[in-house]
Structure formats: structure tokens, C-alpha cells
Design an enzyme around this catalytic site. Structure first.
Site, PDB file in Angstrom:
ATOM      1  N   THR A 212       6.235  47.772  33.801  1.00  0.00           N
ATOM      2  CA  THR A 212       7.206  48.107  34.847  1.00  0.00           C
ATOM      3  C   THR A 212       8.334  47.080  34.972  1.00  0.00           C
ATOM      4  OG1 THR A 212       5.848  46.978  36.487  1.00  0.00           O
ATOM      5  CG2 THR A 212       5.524  49.354  36.256  1.00  0.00           C
ATOM      6  N   ASP A 213       8.063  45.828  34.532  1.00  0.00           N
ATOM      7  CA  ASP A 213       9.043  44.762  34.796  1.00  0.00           C
ATOM      8  C   ASP A 213      10.424  45.066  34.231  1.00  0.00           C
ATOM      9  OD1 ASP A 213       7.162  43.392  36.202  1.00  0.00           O
ATOM     10  OD2 ASP A 213       6.653  41.985  34.603  1.00  0.00           O
TER      11      ASP A 213
ATOM     12  N   THR B 140       1.097  46.950  32.061  1.00  0.00           N
ATOM     13  CA  THR B 140      -0.137  46.794  32.840  1.00  0.00           C
ATOM     14  C   THR B 140      -1.087  47.980  32.688  1.00  0.00           C
ATOM     15  OG1 THR B 140       1.005  45.424  34.437  1.00  0.00           O
ATOM     16  CG2 THR B 140      -0.997  46.470  35.211  1.00  0.00           C
TER      17      THR B 140
ATOM     18  N   SER C 252       6.069  43.953  29.272  1.00  0.00           N
ATOM     19  CA  SER C 252       7.468  44.377  29.131  1.00  0.00           C
ATOM     20  C   SER C 252       8.469  43.244  29.325  1.00  0.00           C
ATOM     21  CB  SER C 252       7.791  45.547  30.049  1.00  0.00           C
ATOM     22  OG  SER C 252       7.934  45.118  31.371  1.00  0.00           O
ATOM     23  N   SER C 253       8.006  42.080  29.790  1.00  0.00           N
ATOM     24  CA  SER C 253       8.909  40.930  29.848  1.00  0.00           C
ATOM     25  C   SER C 253       9.320  40.512  28.435  1.00  0.00           C
ATOM     26  CB  SER C 253       8.223  39.750  30.532  1.00  0.00           C
ATOM     27  OG  SER C 253       7.786  40.147  31.792  1.00  0.00           O
TER      28      SER C 253
HETATM   29  N1  ASN Z   1       4.133  42.550  33.657  1.00  0.00           N
HETATM   30  C1  ASN Z   1       3.866  43.942  33.532  1.00  0.00           C
HETATM   31  C2  ASN Z   1       4.833  44.511  32.512  1.00  0.00           C
HETATM   32  O1  ASN Z   1       5.954  44.737  32.823  1.00  0.00           O
HETATM   33  C3  ASN Z   1       4.043  44.610  34.884  1.00  0.00           C
HETATM   34  C4  ASN Z   1       3.574  46.047  34.923  1.00  0.00           C
HETATM   35  O2  ASN Z   1       3.578  46.765  33.981  1.00  0.00           O
HETATM   36  N2  ASN Z   1       3.200  46.520  36.113  1.00  0.00           N
HETATM   37  O3  ASN Z   1       4.447  44.694  31.400  1.00  0.00           O
END
Ligand code: ASN
Length: 551
Positions: free
Chosen positions: A114-115, A16, A83-84
Site C-alpha cells: 500500500t505504501d 503486506t 512496495s517501498s
Molecule cells: N510496507 C507495506 C508495503 O507497502 C505496507 C502495506 O502493504 N500495507 O509493501
């Protein structure tokens, strides 16, 4: 010019932090982040960067408080990933890029979504062998381009720490906290405070100052050259127990090619012990070489052996995962299973702490002479200084040695200077004599302690043993040459009279055994024998009389 300049490599994998809105959805956007960073004064000293740094992807942070210059280079991946979409191949790529650039930078930052950040941080912690530099994974919950976001702070904090501090670990930095990478888990999908490290304090807190929790940080591993092991076994999985889970489900999950499973159990590592068919399925899998780790579903806490329901899993061949997070247990399995070593060694490694991912159970008692003992105390007091440590050892050893003598703990006493006395001049021998710990007294005598030492009240260990009526200890001390101190003997007459008055034959015999003259007069000049006569204490009188005979 600054005093020092350090270099940090920022590997930008996506997430993100660098996303923009496309058709109302956040998507990673290539070639945008570095451009934006150039315009952010907190992340780019424009003048210095323009004048001194020729490469567009290399930027300088403003000078730190103590005049340090940190220069960072952004290595942007293509494609950038939510990151998924991260896979072990991406971990291998990140690892190899760090390895390639290891000697050219003082630290590394990985920008990541973050995921799955906790999985990546855990995996890298195992893959990076013999690490001596910081590797910090970070990202954000809100894109760095938005007015209110956490990306700027997270990136700046991570680069500042990677460029300034010796924290030779794979870490995760988020919302002013630096965590050990294999201890974290994502607990909030929206808040800036997205991660927690439930079973270990943060390695550092970055507020007005950056405070490092030095006692938690692991030392660098200089034993061999830094290396990233990219071999990971993918036949691993997470299986969460729930009431009513069918044996068929468990069996299906454990089918080949499955090699390693993290079983998420209840509470302290419990599973039903009234389901023989389920336990048999687990046992069959472990017998056939599948490694099954027992890890708790709870956010905080550890697998322990408190319950019978946990014992059943041990019998089924599961390995206790201590307080590991599920992410750490899974990536550790992947890493260990890929090693070309015997299954028994793999099982052994899985139960051991490799990278600070699990708290070690204190199996052996700490000895006072053991360096670890003083380190534990020093850690609690956050002390690093050698001289201060020695001062603590000196101050603590006497009372602790006495405490060990009190509970009869010979192990803890081993190799200590037992002749040291506490604030009351009492030695471990005094204490052991009072408590009647014959074995401790024996041990201390064998190790040459001073026998005829007096405490601040003028009492010797022999006098203490007499007072507390430990006959065998009195005998032993006498055999070793112990004698009552003059002061004790001077007061003995009154004490002997008092014992006589109460007809306490056993007490009198104790004094005799200690070598005291039982014919000493008390404070009023009367001897115990005369007193026994006057008071009609026949038995005592007979005893005292026969003592007199030889004289
Ligand atoms: N969907 C995002 C990721 O993990 C979430 C994030 O980075 N806050 O890439």
C-alpha cells in the site's frame, strides 16, 4: 456448468497482503500466498479448481450470484517486494506482463504494497495506452494469513470486478471502494480504509451489490492496439513549499539534470509573490526547459486563478495542475517527458486531461443543442438509455431555451428548436421581447421562429414588448410582420384609457408603434380621446387628436 467463465490475471508483486513475521518484522514471503488461497473458500472453489484447473497457480472463485465463474491465475514475482522498494523498472515489468497476457484475460489485478500503491496506479494509468480492459491494483494493511485481515476482501473484490465489469481503466480497489488509480492517495497507515480519492467519487462501491458509477467510468480506447509505454523520465521531483524555504534550496532542486518538478503550493496554487528572487529562480528553470507543475498541498481542491500569489507562478512559467494528486502529477511528468515530442507539446499535454487524472475546467458554455449538455444532465441523473436521454432533451429544451433567452445567451440557444414553448406556451421570443434583448430577438427572427404565437394568456411577443416598453424590439417585430393578437386588441381599449387617465404618453406611443387603433373605446364605451378631454389631459389629447386627423 456456469453460464459464463471469465479469466483474470493476478500479478503478485509483494506487499503486506502476503507478508509473514520474521524476527518480529513483516517481510514478503515467497511461495506462500497461492498455497493459502487454496484453503480459503471465499477465494477458491476447491472442488471446481481440483477438477477443472490443472495449473496450481490457477484457481476458481465460487460462482457469483448470477452464476458466473471467474477463474484467476496468480503470477508471483521474484523477488516479492515491500512496495517501498518499487521503482519505475517494476512498473515497466508489470506493464509488459499485462501487455503479454492482454488477449488471454478479461481483466488484471495487481497485488501490491500500500505504501507506494498510489504511485504505481498513477504511473500505470499513463503507461497503458488504448486500454479496453480493467486493471485493478490492490493489497492490504494486514497479511491475508492473519485471523482479522483486509486482504481477503480486497483480493476477492478486485477479482470479482475485474472479471465481471467493463471498467477499462487502471483502478485501485480498497475497503469496498473502486477508485480511479490516478486519483488516489494513501491517507492512513493503519486503518483498512487507507485510501481516498479526494477530487473524484469512487468508480464503484462494493457492498451487498457492486454498484458502478457508470457516469464516471471512462470509455474504452479502441483507437489503436493496447500498448504499454515503458519509457519514463526519472529526472523528476516533488518540491513542497513552506514559509521560509530558501531560494538556494529551490535553485539546488532545479539544477540539471532535473527535467520536471511538481511544486506543491499553498491552497488554490499560491506561492509568495513578495519573493522576487524565488520567482526568478523558478522562471529561470522554466525558461531553460524544466516543466514545473503547480499542484496544491491540500488534499482536496484545485489550483485556480483566484489569487495574485498564484498569478505570479503563472508568470514564472508554471503549468496549473488542476486537481491532480501529487502522485498523478509526478508520474504524468515522467511519462510525458519521456516522449519524443517538442517541449511545447509536452507542456500542452501536462495541462490537459489525459487519463481522467484531472477535472476539466468548463471553458466554453454548454449549448442546448450540444450532445454534451444532455450528457451532463444524464450523468447527474445516472441515465444511460438513449430513449430516456431523448425524452429528457425534449422535456428540458423548451424551459432551458426560455432561460437562455431571458439572460440573452445566444450561444446557448444556437441550433435549438426555438419555436418550442414552455408549459405556459411561452417561447424564447416571448421572453426575449419581455427582457428587451434586441440581439436575441434579431437572432430568433433571422432563424425563422414563428412570430405571431400566443401564450396561454393570449399574449404575443409583440404584446409583451409593448407591455415592457421595449421600443426597439417593438419596431423590429413590426418590421418582421408581427401583429397584435385579436384578444390583445380587444382588451386594448381599456388599457389605452388607463394610460390616458394617468397621462402616460409614452405608453400610448408604444401601442401606436405596435399598430393598435388608439381610438378604441374602453369597457364603458368611452374612447381615450374623450377621456383625455374630460380629464383635461392636454398633451395626451393633442397626441390622440393628431392621430385621428388622417382618418
Ligand atoms: N510496507 C507495506 C508495503 O507497502 C505496507 C502495506 O502493504 N500495507 O509493501
Amino acid at each position: 456448468m456456469p453460464d459464463v467463465m471469465t479469466r483474470v490475471l493476478v500479478i503478485y508483486t509483494g506487499g503486506t497482503i502476503g507478508m509473514t513475521l520474521k524476527d518480529g518484522k513483516l517481510v514478503p514471503t515467497p511461495d506462500a500466498l497461492v498455497k493459502a488461497l487454496h484453503k480459503m473458500p471465499m477465494l477458491c472453489d476447491e472442488e471446481y479448481t481440483k477438477v477443472h484447473l490443472k495449473d496450481y497457480n490457477t484457481l476458481a472463485l465460487p460462482l457469483t450470484k448470477d452464476n458466473k465463474r471467474i477463474v484467476y491465475t496468480v503470477l508471483e514475482y521474484n523477488p516479492l517486494l515491500d512496495s517501498s522498494n518499487i521503482s519505475p523498472d517494476d512498473w515497466a515489468k508489470i506493464g509488459k506482463d499485462i501487455e503479454k497476457n492482454y488477449d488471454n484475460f478479461e481483466g488484471f489485478v495487481i497485488l501490491h504494497g500500500t505504501d507506494t500503491m498510489a504511485y504505481t496506479a498513477s504511473a500505470l494509468s499513463f503507461m497503458c495506452e488504448h486500454l479496453c480492459k480493467p486493471i485493478i491494483v490492490t493489497g492490504s494493511q494486514v497479511p491475508i494469513y492473519q485471523l482479522r485481515n483486509d486482504g481477503r476482501d480486497n483480493l476477492q473484490g478486485a477479482v470479482l470486478i475485474a472479471g465481471q465489469f467493463d471498467i477499462p481503466e487502471v483502478c485501485l480497489y480498497f475497503y469496498n471502494q473502486l477508485f480511479r488509480g490516478n486519483r488516489v492517495t494513501k491517507v492512513n497507515a493503519e486503518s483498512f480504509d487507507a485510501f481516498t480519492s479526494p477530487n473524484l467519487d469512487p468508480l464503484a462501491i462494493a457492498e451487498a451489490d457492486i454498484i458502478i458509477n457508470k457516469h464516471i467510468v471512462r470509455p474504452p480506447d479502441h483507437t489503436a492496439k493496447f500498448h504499454v509505454s515503458t519509457q519514463l523520465n526519472r529526472n523528476v521531483g516533488l518540491l513542497r513549499l513552506f514559509p521560509g524555504i530558501t531560494t538556494a534550496t529551490v535553485k539546488a532542486f532545479l539544477q540539471p539534470p532535473m527535467k520536471g518538478v511538481v511544486l506543491e503550493t499553498y491552497g488554490c496554487g499560491n506561492a509568495p509573490d513578495n519573493r522576487p528572487e524565488l520567482l526568478a529562480a523558478l522562471k529561470m528553470a522554466t525558461d531553460s526547459g524544466v516543466i514545473i507543475m503547480n499542484v496544491t498541498q491540500c488534499l482536496k481542491g484545485t489550483v485556480s486563478d483566484s489569487y495574485a500569489t498564484g498569478e505570479a507562478l503563472k508568470k514564472a512559467g508554471l503549468i496549473a495542475g488542476g486537481d491532480m494528486t501529487q502522485e498523478a502529477a509526478l508520474s504524468k511528468l515522467s511519462y510525458v517527458l519521456a516522449k519524443g515530442i517538442d517541449l511545447s507539446v509536452k507542456r500542452e499535454l501536462m495541462g490537459k486531461n489525459l487519463r481522467g487524472e484531472m477535472s476539466e475546467v468548463q471553458k466554453t458554455k454548454l449549448s442546448l443543442s450540444d450532445g454534451r449538455f444532455i450528457q451532463v444532465i444524464a450523468r447527474c441523473l445516472s441515465i444511460n438509455d438513449k430513449e430516456k436521454l431523448e425524452a429528457i432533451r425534449e422535456a428540458l429544451t423548451p424551459p432551458l431555451a426560455c432561460a437562455a433567452a431571458r439572460i440573452g445567451d445566444i450561444e446557448a440557444l444556437k441550433d435549438t428548436n426555438f419555436s418550442l414553448s414552455d408549459y405556459d406556451g411561452r417561447t424564447p421570443l416571448h421572453i426575449a421581447a419581455c427582457e428587451g434583448h434586441l440581439k436575441v430577438v434579431e437572432y430568433l427572427l433571422d432563424h425563422g421562429v414563428t412570430i405571431s404565437v400566443t401564450d396561454r394568456y393570449g399574449a404575443t411577443p409583440l404584446g409583451n414588448a409593448v407591455r415592457f416598453r421595449h421600443k426597439e424590439v417593438v419596431r423590429l417585430l413590426r418590421k418582421a410582420g408581427a401583429q397584435l393578437f385579436t384578444d390583445e386588441l380587444d382588451k386594448a381599449g381599456t388599457e389605452l384609457c388607463s394610460l390616458t387617465a394617468s397621462g402616460d404618453l409614452e405608453g400610448l406611443k408604444m401601442w401606436e408603434l405596435a399598430g393598435a387603433d388608439l381610438n378604441q373605446p374602453g369597457y364603458n364605451g368611452q374612447t381615450p380621446l374623450e377621456l383625455a378631454h374630460d380629464l383635461g389631459k392636454k398633451e395626451v389629447r393633442a397626441f390622440l387628436k393628431q392621430l385621428k386627423k388622417p382618418k
